[in-house]
Structure formats: structure tokens, C-alpha cells
Write a protein that holds these residues in place. Structure first.
Motif, mmCIF file in Angstrom:
data_model
loop_
_atom_site.group_PDB
_atom_site.id
_atom_site.type_symbol
_atom_site.label_atom_id
_atom_site.label_comp_id
_atom_site.label_asym_id
_atom_site.label_seq_id
_atom_site.Cartn_x
_atom_site.Cartn_y
_atom_site.Cartn_z
ATOM 1 N N ALA A 250 -65.531 -4.771 6.438
ATOM 2 C CA ALA A 250 -64.425 -5.699 6.670
ATOM 3 C C ALA A 250 -64.211 -6.591 5.442
ATOM 4 N N GLU A 251 -65.306 -7.044 4.803
ATOM 5 C CA GLU A 251 -65.177 -7.862 3.598
ATOM 6 C C GLU A 251 -64.554 -7.057 2.452
ATOM 7 N N ALA A 252 -64.939 -5.800 2.313
ATOM 8 C CA ALA A 252 -64.358 -4.947 1.275
ATOM 9 C C ALA A 252 -62.878 -4.692 1.553
ATOM 10 N N GLN A 253 -62.526 -4.497 2.803
ATOM 11 C CA GLN A 253 -61.116 -4.294 3.151
ATOM 12 C C GLN A 253 -60.316 -5.565 2.900
ATOM 13 N N ALA A 254 -60.876 -6.744 3.209
ATOM 14 C CA ALA A 254 -60.189 -8.015 2.953
ATOM 15 C C ALA A 254 -59.976 -8.223 1.450
ATOM 16 N N ALA A 255 -60.966 -7.833 0.643
ATOM 17 C CA ALA A 255 -60.827 -7.941 -0.811
ATOM 18 C C ALA A 255 -59.722 -7.010 -1.307
ATOM 19 N N ASN A 256 -59.636 -5.813 -0.757
ATOM 20 C CA ASN A 256 -58.573 -4.882 -1.141
ATOM 21 C C ASN A 256 -57.196 -5.404 -0.716
ATOM 22 N N ASP A 257 -57.128 -6.040 0.446
ATOM 23 C CA ASP A 257 -55.850 -6.575 0.925
ATOM 24 C C ASP A 257 -55.378 -7.764 0.093
ATOM 25 N N ALA A 258 -56.325 -8.528 -0.485
ATOM 26 C CA ALA A 258 -55.976 -9.723 -1.250
ATOM 27 C C ALA A 258 -55.539 -9.417 -2.671
ATOM 28 N N ARG A 259 -55.817 -8.231 -3.153
ATOM 29 C CA ARG A 259 -55.502 -7.888 -4.537
ATOM 30 C C ARG A 259 -54.091 -7.329 -4.665
ATOM 31 N N LEU A 260 -53.653 -7.144 -5.892
ATOM 32 C CA LEU A 260 -52.379 -6.520 -6.172
ATOM 33 C C LEU A 260 -52.448 -5.066 -5.720
ATOM 34 N N GLN A 261 -51.512 -4.657 -4.895
ATOM 35 C CA GLN A 261 -51.547 -3.324 -4.291
ATOM 36 C C GLN A 261 -51.113 -2.248 -5.297
ATOM 37 N N PRO A 262 -51.537 -1.005 -5.102
ATOM 38 C CA PRO A 262 -51.230 0.064 -6.055
ATOM 39 C C PRO A 262 -49.735 0.210 -6.320
ATOM 40 N N GLY A 263 -49.400 0.287 -7.606
ATOM 41 C CA GLY A 263 -48.015 0.457 -8.019
ATOM 42 C C GLY A 263 -47.186 -0.813 -8.031
ATOM 43 N N ARG A 264 -47.726 -1.915 -7.532
ATOM 44 C CA ARG A 264 -46.994 -3.185 -7.502
ATOM 45 C C ARG A 264 -47.148 -3.903 -8.830
ATOM 46 N N THR A 265 -46.184 -4.773 -9.137
ATOM 47 C CA THR A 265 -46.149 -5.476 -10.414
ATOM 48 C C THR A 265 -46.165 -6.978 -10.177
ATOM 49 N N TRP A 266 -46.858 -7.696 -11.060
ATOM 50 C CA TRP A 266 -46.922 -9.155 -11.036
ATOM 51 C C TRP A 266 -46.406 -9.649 -12.380
ATOM 52 N N HIS A 267 -45.477 -10.624 -12.384
ATOM 53 C CA HIS A 267 -44.833 -11.108 -13.600
ATOM 54 C C HIS A 267 -45.207 -12.544 -13.912
ATOM 55 N N ALA A 268 -45.160 -12.881 -15.189
ATOM 56 C CA ALA A 268 -45.281 -14.260 -15.651
ATOM 57 C C ALA A 268 -44.473 -14.361 -16.938
ATOM 58 N N THR A 269 -43.886 -15.519 -17.186
ATOM 59 C CA THR A 269 -43.124 -15.714 -18.419
ATOM 60 C C THR A 269 -43.758 -16.800 -19.261
ATOM 61 N N ILE A 270 -43.543 -16.699 -20.555
ATOM 62 C CA ILE A 270 -44.062 -17.672 -21.505
ATOM 63 C C ILE A 270 -42.861 -18.261 -22.239
ATOM 64 N N PRO A 271 -42.569 -19.550 -22.033
ATOM 65 C CA PRO A 271 -41.474 -20.160 -22.791
ATOM 66 C C PRO A 271 -41.900 -20.320 -24.252
ATOM 67 N N THR A 272 -41.008 -20.017 -25.175
ATOM 68 C CA THR A 272 -41.368 -20.067 -26.599
ATOM 69 C C THR A 272 -40.766 -21.255 -27.321
ATOM 70 N N ARG A 273 -39.927 -22.020 -26.665
ATOM 71 C CA ARG A 273 -39.216 -23.109 -27.346
ATOM 72 C C ARG A 273 -40.170 -24.167 -27.899
ATOM 73 N N HIS A 274 -41.135 -24.612 -27.137
ATOM 74 C CA HIS A 274 -42.019 -25.691 -27.578
ATOM 75 C C HIS A 274 -43.453 -25.232 -27.750
ATOM 76 N N THR A 275 -43.670 -23.976 -28.000
ATOM 77 C CA THR A 275 -45.022 -23.459 -28.146
ATOM 78 C C THR A 275 -45.397 -23.470 -29.613
ATOM 79 N N ASP A 276 -46.458 -24.218 -29.928
ATOM 80 C CA ASP A 276 -46.913 -24.293 -31.314
ATOM 81 C C ASP A 276 -47.862 -23.153 -31.641
ATOM 82 N N ASP A 277 -48.741 -22.809 -30.709
ATOM 83 C CA ASP A 277 -49.723 -21.764 -30.950
ATOM 84 C C ASP A 277 -49.445 -20.620 -29.982
ATOM 85 N N LEU A 278 -48.475 -19.802 -30.319
ATOM 86 C CA LEU A 278 -48.041 -18.727 -29.431
ATOM 87 C C LEU A 278 -49.131 -17.689 -29.151
#
Length: 182
Positions: free
Chosen positions: A99-127
């Protein structure tokens, strides 16, 4: 006899592509991604691309992919991670361990799914540091435990005289599940 409600004929004026009051578009010079992307520890492998200045891709033997793309005008860098085709297997053991292993699998990003994040570059000194931080702190952890939301904060600018005065990210209220009516 003419109807008084008819509009007189007019010649349409040619339309311009942009309004005359619009100023010049912002464009930020972002170095090629080959210069700012970090080297991830093995088994991640960086793929050589045809357009090294606009996109970068990493591959994992388990089928995971990480991608980075400089958005038009250089105002942001889009990053994403796609989970591989397989979840870790459920180990043999007690019902609680399974059950713990199944809960860990359910909490993770599922196969084939995508997770996005953006980085603003306007005020970034150390890109390069900012790109490495997003990969390390937001994208890679999504493979084991997908966050409920993404906290987006603009990096502090070096020319800001009071760095503590930066606006804090807005906090969203957490909705609690209602108890069933009895």
C-alpha cells in the motif's frame, strides 16, 4: 427615393500591423542554452540539438525527458519534464508495504505526463544558477512527488536597493474536504 437611415459610402482606411501608440517590443538577450544549462549527474544525458541556442533536451535511461526552450523575445525560459513509460514495480511484501509503494506511485508524476516551470529572464543576474535551481528543486522532484502547485517568484534583481522589499508570492487557500452529511 433614398432611405435617410442608409450610411454614406466610405473608403476603408488601410490597417497597420501595430497601433501607432505601441512602443518598441522588449527583447532580452539570452545566451545560448548550451552556455547556461547545467550538467546533470549520470544517468542523465544531454542530447545535441540542431538549434543549440533555442532548445536543450536531457534523456534518462528510464525514459524520462527534460526540455528547455527560450521563449520568443527572450523574456522567459520554458522548462518541462516528462515521466517515462513505466512506474516502479510494487514490491512483494506485506499489505502495508504494498500500500505504501502504491501510494508513492500515485503521488509521483504519472507515465507520459509532463510538468512545466518557467524562468523569467528579465531580472535574472545569474541565469545558469537559476536554471540549475529550477531543474534541481522543481522538475526532478516531480518524478517522485508531484507538487500540488508551482510557486513562481521572480528572482531578486541586483540593482534593487532593498532586496527584502520584493513581493512575496501569493498564498492560495487550502480547501478542506467537507465531512459527509449524516
Amino acid at each position: 427615393m433614398t432611405d435617410t437611415l442608409d450610411r454614406p459610402g466610405t473608403t476603408p482606411a488601410p490597417r497597420r500591423r501595430r497601433p501607432t501608440f505601441a512602443g518598441p517590443r522588449d527583447e532580452i538577450h539570452v545566451p545560448p542554452l548550451d552556455h547556461i544549462t547545467p550538467t546533470l549527474e549520470p544517468p542523465w544525458h544531454k542530447e545535441d540539438t540542431d538549434t543549440p541556442d533555442r532548445t536543450a533536451t536531457y534523456h534518462h535511461p528510464d525514459g524520462h525527458h527534460i526540455g528547455l526552450r527560450i521563449q520568443p523575445r527572450g523574456l522567459a525560459i520554458q522548462t518541462w519534464i516528462t515521466a517515462g513509460p513505466d512506474l516502479p514495480p510494487i514490491p512483494d511484501g506485506t499489505a502495508i508495504e504494498q500500500a505504501e509503494a502504491q501510494a508513492a506511485n500515485d503521488a509521483r508524476l504519472q507515465p507520459g505526463r509532463t510538468w512545466h516551470a518557467t524562468i523569467p529572464t528579465r531580472h535574472t543576474d545569474d541565469l545558469p544558477t537559476e536554471v540549475g535551481r529550477v531543474l534541481r528543486d522543481q522538475l526532478l522532484p516531480a518524478l517522485t512527488k508531484k507538487p500540488k502547485r508551482v510557486v513562481t517568484t521572480a528572482p531578486k534583481a541586483a540593482h534593487d536597493p532593498n532586496p527584502d522589499a520584493c513581493r512575496a508570492p501569493k498564498q492560495r487557500a487550502v480547501l478542506k474536504e467537507k465531512e459527509p452529511l449524516k
